[in-house]
Design a protein around this motif. Structure first.
Motif, PDB file in Angstrom:
ATOM      1  N   LEU A 156      55.890  31.759  39.831  1.00 29.28           N
ATOM      2  CA  LEU A 156      56.908  31.509  38.826  1.00 29.28           C
ATOM      3  C   LEU A 156      56.381  30.558  37.753  1.00 29.28           C
ATOM      4  N   PRO A 157      56.869  30.705  36.517  1.00 32.20           N
ATOM      5  CA  PRO A 157      56.498  29.737  35.478  1.00 32.20           C
ATOM      6  C   PRO A 157      57.222  28.410  35.686  1.00 32.20           C
ATOM      7  N   VAL A 158      56.637  27.360  35.127  1.00 30.82           N
ATOM      8  CA  VAL A 158      57.235  26.030  35.185  1.00 30.82           C
ATOM      9  C   VAL A 158      57.608  25.571  33.779  1.00 30.82           C
ATOM     10  N   PHE A 169      58.781  34.617  30.847  1.00 33.66           N
ATOM     11  CA  PHE A 169      59.858  34.509  31.840  1.00 33.66           C
ATOM     12  C   PHE A 169      60.313  35.827  32.445  1.00 33.66           C
ATOM     13  N   ASP A 170      59.782  36.939  31.955  1.00 26.90           N
ATOM     14  CA  ASP A 170      60.087  38.232  32.546  1.00 26.90           C
ATOM     15  C   ASP A 170      61.580  38.416  32.790  1.00 26.90           C
ATOM     16  N   ALA A 200      67.855  33.259  37.900  1.00 28.53           N
ATOM     17  CA  ALA A 200      66.841  32.205  37.796  1.00 28.53           C
ATOM     18  C   ALA A 200      65.468  32.827  37.554  1.00 28.53           C
ATOM     19  N   ARG A 201      64.717  32.212  36.646  1.00 28.98           N
ATOM     20  CA  ARG A 201      63.418  32.766  36.273  1.00 28.98           C
ATOM     21  C   ARG A 201      62.283  31.742  36.273  1.00 28.98           C
ATOM     22  N   ALA A 261      66.601  28.050  34.704  1.00 26.82           N
ATOM     23  CA  ALA A 261      65.481  27.358  35.343  1.00 26.82           C
ATOM     24  C   ALA A 261      66.078  26.273  36.224  1.00 26.82           C
ATOM     25  N   ILE A 262      65.515  26.071  37.388  1.00 20.85           N
ATOM     26  CA  ILE A 262      66.062  25.123  38.363  1.00 20.85           C
ATOM     27  C   ILE A 262      64.948  24.182  38.809  1.00 20.85           C
ATOM     28  N   GLY A 263      65.238  22.886  38.796  1.00 21.22           N
ATOM     29  CA  GLY A 263      64.222  21.938  39.229  1.00 21.22           C
ATOM     30  C   GLY A 263      64.771  20.530  39.368  1.00 21.22           C
ATOM     31  N   VAL A 264      63.930  19.636  39.856  1.00 20.31           N
ATOM     32  CA  VAL A 264      64.254  18.219  39.961  1.00 20.31           C
ATOM     33  C   VAL A 264      63.502  17.486  38.858  1.00 20.31           C
TER      34      VAL A 264
END
Length: 259
Positions: A128-130, A257-258, A92-93, A60-63
């Protein structure tokens, strides 16, 4: 068994990453979800190493709200940064972890909110899920998910330590609830009561390692193998076999998350 949230790309795992991954596999983990800070090149490099050691790993990628201040001049820039890294990361999912943190307030609250909104919109755009981080900010977190998600946002409230009201609101939004090692702490009786009310088909397990090691490892560096302790504690709460709880929560992970 799956650790749905860990930080294996953190520098604290650099020296012994190989053995940490080996212990996770020995403990019976199918895979992990590794959280990456968007734009952090050191984490990206270690993530590549993790994936070589364990191809089933997902990201998972985020700020994170702690880093939101870096985008105070242009909160929309977060979406572009996350989008670019996501597109270059085949495994990445999800977008995350993202959200609000009013406990530490490392970033101004209005900036946190703007950065959070930009990433929820990106997740909605990409379907996409968060992965949500919320601390002492529940009302604003829920409001943003409702406003920007427009009923279509999906994801998980990670490392859940909140109230029954937050759990119910999250479930009503269609979100999953993920529990970590805190569920094993002696003083976490209220959290255990809240956890009992979460439908098992909306439950995930995690370590949030290297943080929050479960009993009997509390106070030490946490790692994915210790998710077995979370599974065991939840199996007692749900009064089912630990293997069955591991199977059901793994199915939930795949649904969300598939992978």
């Amino acid at each position: 068994m799956i650790d749905s949230h860990c930080h294996l790309a953190d520098e604290v795992f650099t020296a012994d990453l190989d053995t940490v991954v080996a212990r996770a596999k020995m403990a019976g983990l199918e895979r992990v979800m590794v959280i990456l800070e968007a734009g952090n090149q050191k984490e990206a490099a270690q993530a590549a190493h993790v994936e070589r050691l364990w191809p089933e790993t997902r990201f998972a990628i985020g700020v994170h709200p702690h880093q939101a201040h870096q985008f105070a001049d242009d909160p929309e820039r977060t979406a572009a940064l996350v989008r670019d890294q996501f597109d270059s990361t085949a495994a990445a999912r999800a977008i995350g972890e993202i959200g609000l943190d009013y406990h530490y307030d490392f970033s101004p609250r209005d900036v946190q909110q703007a950065v959070f909104r930009a990433q929820v919109r990106l997740a909605l755009e990409r379907k996409l899920p968060v992965v949500i981080h919320t601390r002492e900010a529940d009302d604003d977190t829920l409001a943003i998910l409702r406003e920007e998600g427009r009923g279509a946002a999906r994801g998980v409230l990670h490392c859940f330590t909140g109230t029954p009201a937050l759990a119910r609101a999250g479930l009503d939004l269609g979100f999953y609830i993920s529990l970590a090692g805190i569920i094993t702490f002696p003083k976490a009786a209220e959290l255990r009561e809240t956890a009992r009310a979460v439908p098992i088909d909306r439950l995930l397990t995690e370590t949030d390692s290297p943080f929050l090691a479960p009993v009997p490892h509390r106070g030490k560096r946490n790692e994915p193998a210790h998710v077995a302790g979370v599974v065991a504690a939840l199996a007692v709460l749900y009064q089912i076999d630990a293997g069955e709880l591991a199977r059901r929560t793994a199915e939930n992970f795949h649904t969300l998350f598939d992978p």
